[in-house]
Design an enzyme around this catalytic site. Structure first.
Site, PDB file in Angstrom:
ATOM      1  N   HIS A 149       0.848  -1.206   0.000  1.00  0.00           N
ATOM      2  CA  HIS A 149       0.000   0.000   0.000  1.00  0.00           C
ATOM      3  C   HIS A 149       0.877   1.247   0.000  1.00  0.00           C
ATOM      4  O   HIS A 149       2.103   1.152   0.094  1.00  0.00           O
ATOM      5  CB  HIS A 149      -0.919   0.012   1.230  1.00  0.00           C
ATOM      6  CG  HIS A 149      -0.174   0.148   2.540  1.00  0.00           C
ATOM      7  ND1 HIS A 149       0.196  -0.931   3.293  1.00  0.00           N
ATOM      8  CD2 HIS A 149       0.272   1.239   3.214  1.00  0.00           C
ATOM      9  CE1 HIS A 149       0.827  -0.513   4.382  1.00  0.00           C
ATOM     10  NE2 HIS A 149       0.894   0.810   4.359  1.00  0.00           N
ATOM     11  N   HIS A 195      -6.085  -1.484   3.948  1.00  0.00           N
ATOM     12  CA  HIS A 195      -5.831  -0.323   3.079  1.00  0.00           C
ATOM     13  C   HIS A 195      -4.971  -0.683   1.877  1.00  0.00           C
ATOM     14  O   HIS A 195      -4.033  -1.468   1.959  1.00  0.00           O
ATOM     15  CB  HIS A 195      -5.224   0.860   3.821  1.00  0.00           C
ATOM     16  CG  HIS A 195      -3.905   0.600   4.499  1.00  0.00           C
ATOM     17  ND1 HIS A 195      -3.484  -0.635   4.902  1.00  0.00           N
ATOM     18  CD2 HIS A 195      -2.927   1.465   4.859  1.00  0.00           C
ATOM     19  CE1 HIS A 195      -2.300  -0.526   5.487  1.00  0.00           C
ATOM     20  NE2 HIS A 195      -1.934   0.731   5.459  1.00  0.00           N
ATOM     21  N   HIS A 209       4.806   7.232   2.819  1.00  0.00           N
ATOM     22  CA  HIS A 209       5.597   6.015   2.631  1.00  0.00           C
ATOM     23  C   HIS A 209       4.971   5.090   1.581  1.00  0.00           C
ATOM     24  O   HIS A 209       3.800   5.207   1.242  1.00  0.00           O
ATOM     25  CB  HIS A 209       5.789   5.257   3.945  1.00  0.00           C
ATOM     26  CG  HIS A 209       4.536   4.700   4.551  1.00  0.00           C
ATOM     27  ND1 HIS A 209       3.874   5.294   5.591  1.00  0.00           N
ATOM     28  CD2 HIS A 209       3.823   3.579   4.276  1.00  0.00           C
ATOM     29  CE1 HIS A 209       2.822   4.568   5.933  1.00  0.00           C
ATOM     30  NE2 HIS A 209       2.754   3.520   5.149  1.00  0.00           N
ATOM     31  N   HIS A 241       0.657  -1.029  14.494  1.00  0.00           N
ATOM     32  CA  HIS A 241      -0.311   0.054  14.341  1.00  0.00           C
ATOM     33  C   HIS A 241      -1.609  -0.298  15.063  1.00  0.00           C
ATOM     34  O   HIS A 241      -2.020  -1.459  15.079  1.00  0.00           O
ATOM     35  CB  HIS A 241      -0.670   0.262  12.867  1.00  0.00           C
ATOM     36  CG  HIS A 241       0.456   0.711  11.992  1.00  0.00           C
ATOM     37  ND1 HIS A 241       1.199   1.845  12.231  1.00  0.00           N
ATOM     38  CD2 HIS A 241       0.954   0.184  10.847  1.00  0.00           C
ATOM     39  CE1 HIS A 241       2.088   1.984  11.268  1.00  0.00           C
ATOM     40  NE2 HIS A 241       1.980   0.996  10.425  1.00  0.00           N
ATOM     41  N   TYR A 250       8.928   1.348  10.040  1.00  0.00           N
ATOM     42  CA  TYR A 250       9.154   2.458   9.111  1.00  0.00           C
ATOM     43  C   TYR A 250      10.661   2.688   9.030  1.00  0.00           C
ATOM     44  O   TYR A 250      11.344   2.717  10.059  1.00  0.00           O
ATOM     45  CB  TYR A 250       8.524   3.757   9.632  1.00  0.00           C
ATOM     46  CG  TYR A 250       7.026   3.899   9.493  1.00  0.00           C
ATOM     47  CD1 TYR A 250       6.265   3.076   8.676  1.00  0.00           C
ATOM     48  CD2 TYR A 250       6.373   4.911  10.186  1.00  0.00           C
ATOM     49  CE1 TYR A 250       4.891   3.258   8.564  1.00  0.00           C
ATOM     50  CE2 TYR A 250       5.006   5.100  10.080  1.00  0.00           C
ATOM     51  CZ  TYR A 250       4.268   4.277   9.275  1.00  0.00           C
ATOM     52  OH  TYR A 250       2.912   4.457   9.168  1.00  0.00           O
ATOM     53  N   GLU A 260       8.064   1.060   4.336  1.00  0.00           N
ATOM     54  CA  GLU A 260       7.497   0.307   5.444  1.00  0.00           C
ATOM     55  C   GLU A 260       7.474  -1.164   5.062  1.00  0.00           C
ATOM     56  O   GLU A 260       7.286  -1.500   3.890  1.00  0.00           O
ATOM     57  CB  GLU A 260       6.052   0.765   5.728  1.00  0.00           C
ATOM     58  CG  GLU A 260       5.376  -0.010   6.857  1.00  0.00           C
ATOM     59  CD  GLU A 260       3.905   0.364   7.085  1.00  0.00           C
ATOM     60  OE1 GLU A 260       3.257   0.882   6.158  1.00  0.00           O
ATOM     61  OE2 GLU A 260       3.409   0.110   8.192  1.00  0.00           O
TER      62      GLU A 260
HETATM   63 FE   FE2 Z   1       1.544   1.939   5.903  1.00  0.00          FE
END
Ligand code: FE2
Length: 302
Positions: A149, A195, A209, A241, A250, A260
């Protein structure tokens, strides 16, 4: 008939040789081709020709983001929807972009250059289709199987999300809102994952990112070892997260683009009801264990 996943991203790099060495030897993508000022790369388990293009540019950042559609007729469908939304749409003839078929190109209200396409030349994942082993034995570095993503920046996150939903049929999975109910971060998907793209408050056209998929938390730990042994600057992690539930690190490529590695998340049905995080939980939403964001999260990006 629709977009089904993130197809590829074009990342700007001020030093093409340094960047391609990092992306192939440390991150462990596979170099597929070079043309002009660009290097074309893929994750080992991707079948299409490429998912990442590194292109020389004086300043780091994101050049374009391209989405893959089920059907070639989707291009006309979305051209109409985008024009109705007020976007100027350009046709991309097959072959104009290396290994890519017909496409369309447009700029989003958040100032990002996006493309839709259906066809890309297949190069395979290096494994046979008859009785294959589960992995290649020639991988180096972190070697993520695929691109996952991207998190983009937008001055008006609400507008950016609205555009993705209305013009491109994305579904919102999660949002982080302030006390007035304005969205500060929004997460959107087409691939039934938490996502495929997210937008966070920042400069229009900016990149926070690009993320690569890893299979599990152990792989994320192994990636941290690889990054540390290669002297790569880690931004945060390994951690988790709150938003998306993903396990993450990251870190930065040598040109300043944040990368990431991401594993986990959850399956998203088309009728999934979005999750909301409130601004007072901002720290946990971003980094669940730390409960706070690091200064770089908001201050270091393109
Ligand atoms: Fe991400």
């Amino acid at each position: 008939m629709s977009i089904y996943r993130l197809g590829h991203v074009e990342v700007r790099v001020p030093d093409l040789e340094l960047a391609s060495a990092y992306y192939t030897e440390v991150l462990g993508l596979i170099e597929v081709a070079r043309q002009g000022n660009s290097v074309y790369l893929k994750g080992w388990d991707e079948h299409d020709h490429h998912s990442v293009i590194l292109t020389y540019a004086p300043r780091y950042g994101i050049e374009h983001i391209a989405w893959k559609c089920d059907n070639v007729d989707d291009l006309q469908l979305y051209e109409t929807k985008l024009e109705k939304y007020g976007c100027h749409v350009e046709r991309i003839p097959a072959g104009e972009e290396l290994a890519m078929g017909d496409g369309i190109r447009f700029e989003t209200p958040s100032g990002h250059h996006m493309e839709l396409y259906h066809e890309m030349e297949k190069v395979g994942n290096g494994l046979p289709k008859l009785n294959p082993p589960p992995v290649r034995d020639d991988l180096i570095g972190i070697a993520p199987p695929r691109l996952d993503h991207t998190l983009l920046l937008a001055e008006n996150v609400g507008d950016a999300g609205h555009f993705m939903k209305e013009a491109l049929d994305f579904r919102m999975t999660e949002q982080l809102v302030n006390g007035e109910g304005h969205q500060l971060i929004v997460f959107l998907e087409r691939s039934h994952t938490p996502h495929d793209v997210a937008f966070a408050t920042g400069t229009d056209g900016g990149l926070h990112h690009i993320a690569f998929h890893l299979d599990n938390w152990i792989e994320v730990g192994n990636a941290a070892d690889t990054l540390t042994m290669n002297g790569i600057e880690i931004d945060i992690g390994p951690t988790r997260h709150g938003l998306t539930r993903g396990h993450t690190i990251y870190f930065f490529d040598p040109c300043g683009n944040r990368n990431e590695v991401f594993s986990g998340g959850y399956y998203v049905d088309p009728d999934f009801e979005p999750i909301t995080w409130t601004e007072d939980q901002f720290g946990k939403a971003l980094f669940f264990y730390e409960g706070k964001i690091n200064e770089q999260f908001v201050n270091r990006h393109t």
